[in-house]
Design a protein around this motif. Structure first.
Motif, PDB file in Angstrom:
ATOM      1  N   UNK A 140       0.841  -1.199   0.000  1.00  0.00           N
ATOM      2  CA  UNK A 140       0.000   0.000   0.000  1.00  0.00           C
ATOM      3  C   UNK A 140       0.881   1.257   0.000  1.00  0.00           C
ATOM      4  N   UNK A 141       1.958   1.275   0.768  1.00  0.00           N
ATOM      5  CA  UNK A 141       2.873   2.414   0.793  1.00  0.00           C
ATOM      6  C   UNK A 141       3.521   2.600  -0.583  1.00  0.00           C
ATOM      7  N   UNK A 142       3.904   1.513  -1.226  1.00  0.00           N
ATOM      8  CA  UNK A 142       4.516   1.592  -2.552  1.00  0.00           C
ATOM      9  C   UNK A 142       3.526   2.148  -3.584  1.00  0.00           C
ATOM     10  N   UNK A 143       2.302   1.644  -3.574  1.00  0.00           N
ATOM     11  CA  UNK A 143       1.282   2.125  -4.515  1.00  0.00           C
ATOM     12  C   UNK A 143       0.982   3.604  -4.254  1.00  0.00           C
ATOM     13  N   UNK A 144       0.892   4.010  -3.005  1.00  0.00           N
ATOM     14  CA  UNK A 144       0.630   5.404  -2.654  1.00  0.00           C
ATOM     15  C   UNK A 144       1.761   6.304  -3.159  1.00  0.00           C
TER      16      UNK A 144
ATOM     17  N   UNK B 254       3.783  10.224  -7.138  1.00  0.00           N
ATOM     18  CA  UNK B 254       4.743  10.645  -8.176  1.00  0.00           C
ATOM     19  C   UNK B 254       4.015  10.920  -9.492  1.00  0.00           C
ATOM     20  N   UNK B 255       3.084  10.063  -9.866  1.00  0.00           N
ATOM     21  CA  UNK B 255       2.339  10.252 -11.118  1.00  0.00           C
ATOM     22  C   UNK B 255       1.524  11.542 -11.065  1.00  0.00           C
TER      23      UNK B 255
ATOM     24  N   UNK C 192       1.850  14.901 -13.408  1.00  0.00           N
ATOM     25  CA  UNK C 192       0.705  15.494 -14.107  1.00  0.00           C
ATOM     26  C   UNK C 192       0.537  16.959 -13.703  1.00  0.00           C
ATOM     27  N   UNK C 193       0.699  17.267 -12.434  1.00  0.00           N
ATOM     28  CA  UNK C 193       0.596  18.645 -11.950  1.00  0.00           C
ATOM     29  C   UNK C 193       1.675  19.536 -12.543  1.00  0.00           C
ATOM     30  N   UNK C 194       2.902  19.036 -12.628  1.00  0.00           N
ATOM     31  CA  UNK C 194       3.991  19.820 -13.224  1.00  0.00           C
ATOM     32  C   UNK C 194       3.721  20.062 -14.703  1.00  0.00           C
TER      33      UNK C 194
END
Length: 161
Positions: free
Chosen positions: A16-20, A25-26, A30-32
């Motif tokens: 769950x920590x890895x997926x979060x 990061x994704x 997208x925000x950048x």
């Protein structure tokens, strides 16, 4: 059995920590990308607004020449040809300005359209001149310039009774 359950929970929590972290990061990328796209659009709009302002200054120079042509024709002066590079039409404002770079009779196919007979139904009723005016508008801060070329046709008709 209890130890097996604890190990299984740690694996689940790690996943769950890895997926979060991966989703974070994704979304950051997208925000950048969205921020960069918005910034580029704002820059393009600014440059376009400066180009429009420079074009309006050049149009103001053309209008200034039109007024002068009308005034000179009323006084009987038909020669508008510029004789120096510095003209009386040059104006500077706080953020930009305009200059008239050329006023000359229009020439097409070797024919100069200056004092040409104005004929209607075979009768000469006066004459006309077509002036080619080239004006430039500029913006000081952004170094944007716009050049306009305009043809102005001036009729000088005689009174026919």
């Amino acid at each position: 059995m209890n130890t097996e359950r604890i190990i299984h929970n740690h694996r689940k929590q790690g996943f769950i920590a890895f997926v979060t972290l991966f989703l974070l990061v994704i979304f950051a990328l997208i925000g950048i990308a969205y921020w960069y796209s918005s910034r580029m659009n704002v820059d393009m709009l600014y440059v376009e607004s400066q180009r429009i302002k420079a074009r309006n200054y050049a149009q103001a120079a053309i209008e200034s020449v039109k007024i002068d042509i009308c005034n000179r024709n009323r006084l009987g002066n038909n020669d508008m040809t510029m004789k120096s590079s510095k003209s009386k039409y040059d104006r500077d404002f706080e953020d930009g300005g305009f200059r008239v770079t050329s006023i000359k009779p229009f020439v097409a196919d070797g024919l100069e359209y200056k004092n040409v007979s104005h004929m209607i139904k075979g009768r000469n009723i006066g004459e006309y001149t077509i002036w080619e005016v080239i004006a430039e508008g500029y913006i000081k801060n952004s170094k944007v310039t716009a050049e306009l070329k305009s043809l102005i046709k001036v009729y000088r008709d005689s009174i026919v009774y």
